[in-house]
Design an enzyme around this catalytic site. Structure first.
Site, mmCIF file in Angstrom:
data_model
loop_
_atom_site.group_PDB
_atom_site.id
_atom_site.type_symbol
_atom_site.label_atom_id
_atom_site.label_comp_id
_atom_site.label_asym_id
_atom_site.label_seq_id
_atom_site.Cartn_x
_atom_site.Cartn_y
_atom_site.Cartn_z
ATOM 1 N N ALA A 69 65.626 55.388 -11.167
ATOM 2 C CA ALA A 69 64.308 54.746 -11.155
ATOM 3 C C ALA A 69 63.705 54.759 -12.557
ATOM 4 O O ALA A 69 64.024 55.617 -13.381
ATOM 5 C CB ALA A 69 63.385 55.463 -10.180
ATOM 6 N N GLY A 96 68.594 56.910 -8.093
ATOM 7 C CA GLY A 96 68.529 55.683 -7.311
ATOM 8 C C GLY A 96 69.698 54.760 -7.562
ATOM 9 O O GLY A 96 70.067 53.953 -6.698
ATOM 10 N N GLU A 140 72.364 55.981 -5.320
ATOM 11 C CA GLU A 140 72.006 55.549 -3.975
ATOM 12 C C GLU A 140 72.272 54.059 -3.786
ATOM 13 O O GLU A 140 72.636 53.616 -2.693
ATOM 14 C CB GLU A 140 70.543 55.889 -3.700
ATOM 15 C CG GLU A 140 70.317 57.390 -3.607
ATOM 16 C CD GLU A 140 68.856 57.783 -3.512
ATOM 17 O OE1 GLU A 140 68.551 58.723 -2.745
ATOM 18 O OE2 GLU A 140 68.019 57.163 -4.200
ATOM 19 N N GLU A 154 67.710 64.387 -9.691
ATOM 20 C CA GLU A 154 66.263 64.463 -9.447
ATOM 21 C C GLU A 154 65.717 65.881 -9.578
ATOM 22 O O GLU A 154 64.536 66.078 -9.899
ATOM 23 C CB GLU A 154 65.934 63.907 -8.053
ATOM 24 C CG GLU A 154 66.019 62.402 -7.926
ATOM 25 C CD GLU A 154 67.406 61.901 -7.582
ATOM 26 O OE1 GLU A 154 67.543 60.711 -7.253
ATOM 27 O OE2 GLU A 154 68.371 62.712 -7.646
#
Length: 260
Positions: free
Chosen positions: A66, A111, A114, A134
């Protein structure tokens, strides 16, 4: 295909190639990029011209997670709205009727990892790196990747990856069952296209059903999942493609599937 700010799209035969193009930010996802990916995969869902999708990133990264600068300073409500947009993006890929092959050319972190996990198959460059870092921000993965990794690798490896934030190499990913194929950087797109084109030649409805059965069956009991298999098989048997496939086999010729 709609013009996008952060996506480049190209149709090659029956394969749509989607390239994330935010190179200066290592393709980090901001709100606009998430919205564009969601719109792109929803638009291709019912397309008759596209039978498979390749998703990759431009430059050194597939997607480096992100865009932290975007959510720096957000309040809790705004931050959760940002996360919800991410989940909507992942679902648009998971629910897409077409098989999606990730060509992971570099960093696939947070992300971005993911995003790769939302795809159906993964072809990775030898320079690819996968990770859930994270924890280094005092956070946890919010796009569903943590639970997918736990189911894929088991809880102990998932805890190691998430708690240390360490990166997986492409070869480790292949060894552990995450990556389908590994290619040298200069051959990555060709290797991914070859796999996508192979998928595109198969019966579209059967491929769509296989994706649904595998994605949804892994969270059901074995008996329930097998019952779904039989039910969808009965429905597919009635399709024109199934009758064409059976006839072509008997006549010893290539089947001509039309997606009906």
């Amino acid at each position: 295909m709609t013009d996008f700010t952060f996506l480049q799209t190209q149709i090659i035969g029956n394969v749509l190639v989607v390239t994330i193009s935010r190179e200066a930010k290592l393709n980090a996802m901001n709100s606009l990029l998430m919205q564009e990916l969601t719109a792109c995969f929803r638009s291709v869902h019912d397309s008759l011209d596209v039978r498979a999708v390749v998703l990759t990133g431009k430059g050194k990264a597939f997607m480096a997670g992100a865009d932290i600068e975007e959510y720096n300073g957000l309040d809790a409500g705004q931050f959760f709205a940002f996360q919800d947009r991410g989940r909507e993006m992942y679902r648009s890929i998971e629910n897409c009727a077409k098989p999606v092959v990730a060509a992971v050319n570099g960093y696939a972190l947070g992300g971005g990892f993911e995003l790769a996990l939302a795809c159906d198959l993964i072809v990775a460059s030898t320079k690819a790196k996968f990770g859930l870092p994270e924890v280094n921000l005092g956070l946890v993965p919010g796009g569903g990747g943590l639970q997918k990794v736990s189911r894929l690798f088991g809880p102990y490896i998932a805890k190691e990856l998430a708690m240390t934030g360490r990166f997986l190499t492409a070869n480790e990913g292949k060894e552990w069952g995450l990556v389908n194929r590994v290619a040298e950087p200069e051959e990555l797109l060709n290797a991914t296209m070859a796999l996508a084109q192979e998928l595109a030649q198969k019966a579209p409805l059967a491929v769509q059903v296989l994706k649904k059965l595998i994605n949804e069956g892994r969270d059901a009991s074995l008996e329930t999942a097998q019952a779904y298999d039989r039910a969808f098989l009965a429905n597919l048997f009635r399709t024109e493609d199934a009758q064409e496939g059976i006839t072509a086999f008997v006549e010893k010729r290539e089947a001509r599937f039309i997606g009906k």
